[in-house]
Design a protein around this motif. Structure first.
Motif, PDB file in Angstrom:
ATOM      1  N   GLN A   3       0.829  -1.204   0.000  1.00  0.00           N
ATOM      2  CA  GLN A   3       0.000   0.000   0.000  1.00  0.00           C
ATOM      3  C   GLN A   3       0.862   1.253   0.000  1.00  0.00           C
ATOM      4  O   GLN A   3       0.547   2.221  -0.685  1.00  0.00           O
ATOM      5  N   ALA A   4       1.931   1.238   0.758  1.00  0.00           N
ATOM      6  CA  ALA A   4       2.825   2.390   0.827  1.00  0.00           C
ATOM      7  C   ALA A   4       3.468   2.647  -0.536  1.00  0.00           C
ATOM      8  O   ALA A   4       3.592   3.800  -0.976  1.00  0.00           O
ATOM      9  N   PHE A   5       3.862   1.576  -1.225  1.00  0.00           N
ATOM     10  CA  PHE A   5       4.461   1.715  -2.553  1.00  0.00           C
ATOM     11  C   PHE A   5       3.457   2.287  -3.554  1.00  0.00           C
ATOM     12  O   PHE A   5       3.786   3.182  -4.334  1.00  0.00           O
ATOM     13  N   PHE A   7       0.854   4.123  -2.848  1.00  0.00           N
ATOM     14  CA  PHE A   7       0.620   5.510  -2.462  1.00  0.00           C
ATOM     15  C   PHE A   7       1.712   6.410  -3.041  1.00  0.00           C
ATOM     16  O   PHE A   7       1.424   7.457  -3.621  1.00  0.00           O
ATOM     17  N   LEU A   8       2.977   6.005  -2.885  1.00  0.00           N
ATOM     18  CA  LEU A   8       4.087   6.802  -3.390  1.00  0.00           C
ATOM     19  C   LEU A   8       4.029   6.929  -4.906  1.00  0.00           C
ATOM     20  O   LEU A   8       4.184   8.020  -5.461  1.00  0.00           O
ATOM     21  N   LEU A   9       3.759   5.834  -5.581  1.00  0.00           N
ATOM     22  CA  LEU A   9       3.655   5.830  -7.040  1.00  0.00           C
ATOM     23  C   LEU A   9       2.523   6.734  -7.510  1.00  0.00           C
ATOM     24  O   LEU A   9       2.701   7.553  -8.425  1.00  0.00           O
ATOM     25  N   ASP A  10       1.365   6.614  -6.887  1.00  0.00           N
ATOM     26  CA  ASP A  10       0.207   7.441  -7.227  1.00  0.00           C
ATOM     27  C   ASP A  10       0.506   8.924  -7.003  1.00  0.00           C
ATOM     28  O   ASP A  10       0.174   9.766  -7.836  1.00  0.00           O
ATOM     29  N   THR A  11       1.158   9.242  -5.905  1.00  0.00           N
ATOM     30  CA  THR A  11       1.483  10.631  -5.581  1.00  0.00           C
ATOM     31  C   THR A  11       2.446  11.228  -6.600  1.00  0.00           C
ATOM     32  O   THR A  11       2.247  12.352  -7.070  1.00  0.00           O
ATOM     33  N   ILE A  12       3.460  10.485  -6.973  1.00  0.00           N
ATOM     34  CA  ILE A  12       4.440  10.994  -7.940  1.00  0.00           C
ATOM     35  C   ILE A  12       3.779  11.248  -9.291  1.00  0.00           C
ATOM     36  O   ILE A  12       3.949  12.322  -9.883  1.00  0.00           O
ATOM     37  N   LYS A  77       0.697   6.279 -15.934  1.00  0.00           N
ATOM     38  CA  LYS A  77       0.186   5.917 -14.606  1.00  0.00           C
ATOM     39  C   LYS A  77      -0.741   4.710 -14.708  1.00  0.00           C
ATOM     40  O   LYS A  77      -0.627   3.763 -13.927  1.00  0.00           O
TER      41      LYS A  77
END
Length: 181
Positions: A3-5, A7-12, A77
């Motif tokens: 989930q953290a990965f 989240f980071l990918l989506d944010t970038i 994305k």
């Protein structure tokens, strides 16, 4: 961890997409490109947009290179998420997903720019370059509303009307697009 990965990918991807869409919006409203925020957006996007402009000319006031770059970022994305979740991607689903993502993020960007402008107007003294740029970006949307609903007792309701209208349009477009799937 997964989930953290994501989240980071989506944010970038979202930040990059927002910056490209800001460039497109700034060009459409012919905003001040000497503003610090405009300079950041231009310098951040120039390495990708300048080569695209050599291949794709603008159509009137629409910078097609910026629009195409925004579509490519949205498609990247969608493809990345498809590959991570399913291990494969579908070209038709990617194109449709990228278009839906562009529409969703355009609504989101417009919403936040309007909200930030409204909040800044409460505290700013009118000399802030950021406020001036946000004014240039949102005034073409707010001034027609002000012609119909003028400020009442010093209270400008145009921002509220625009936000409600924006939410209405977003829900309408989502329901229409979900009907296509």
């Amino acid at each position: 961890m997964n989930q953290a990965f994501f989240f980071l990918l989506d944010t970038i991807f979202t930040i990059v997409l927002m910056i490209v869409m800001l460039r497109l919006w700034l060009q459409l409203v012919r905003a001040d490109f000497y503003n610090p925020l405009s300079q950041f957006v231009v310098k951040a996007t120039n390495p990708l947009i300048i080569p695209l402009r050599r291949l794709i000319p603008s159509i009137g006031p629409l910078d097609t290179a910026s629009l195409l770059l925004a579509f490519f970022v949205a498609a990247a994305k969608v493809v990345t998420i498809q590959l991570l979740l399913a291990g494969q991607f579908n070209l038709a689903a990617t194109a449709f997903g990228a278009m839906m993502l562009l529409i969703k993020e355009a609504f989101s960007l417009l919403f936040w720019v309007i909200v930030i402008r409204a909040i800044m107007s409460w505290f700013s003294q009118g000399r802030n370059p950021m406020e001036h740029l946000l004014h240039q970006m949102t005034e073409p949307l707010l001034s027609p509303i002000r012609r119909v609903i003028p400020p009442i007792g010093g209270l400008d309701l145009s921002v509220l009307v625009l936000l409600v209208g924006l939410q209405f349009l977003q829900i309408l477009v989502q329901s229409l697009l979900s009907g296509l799937v």
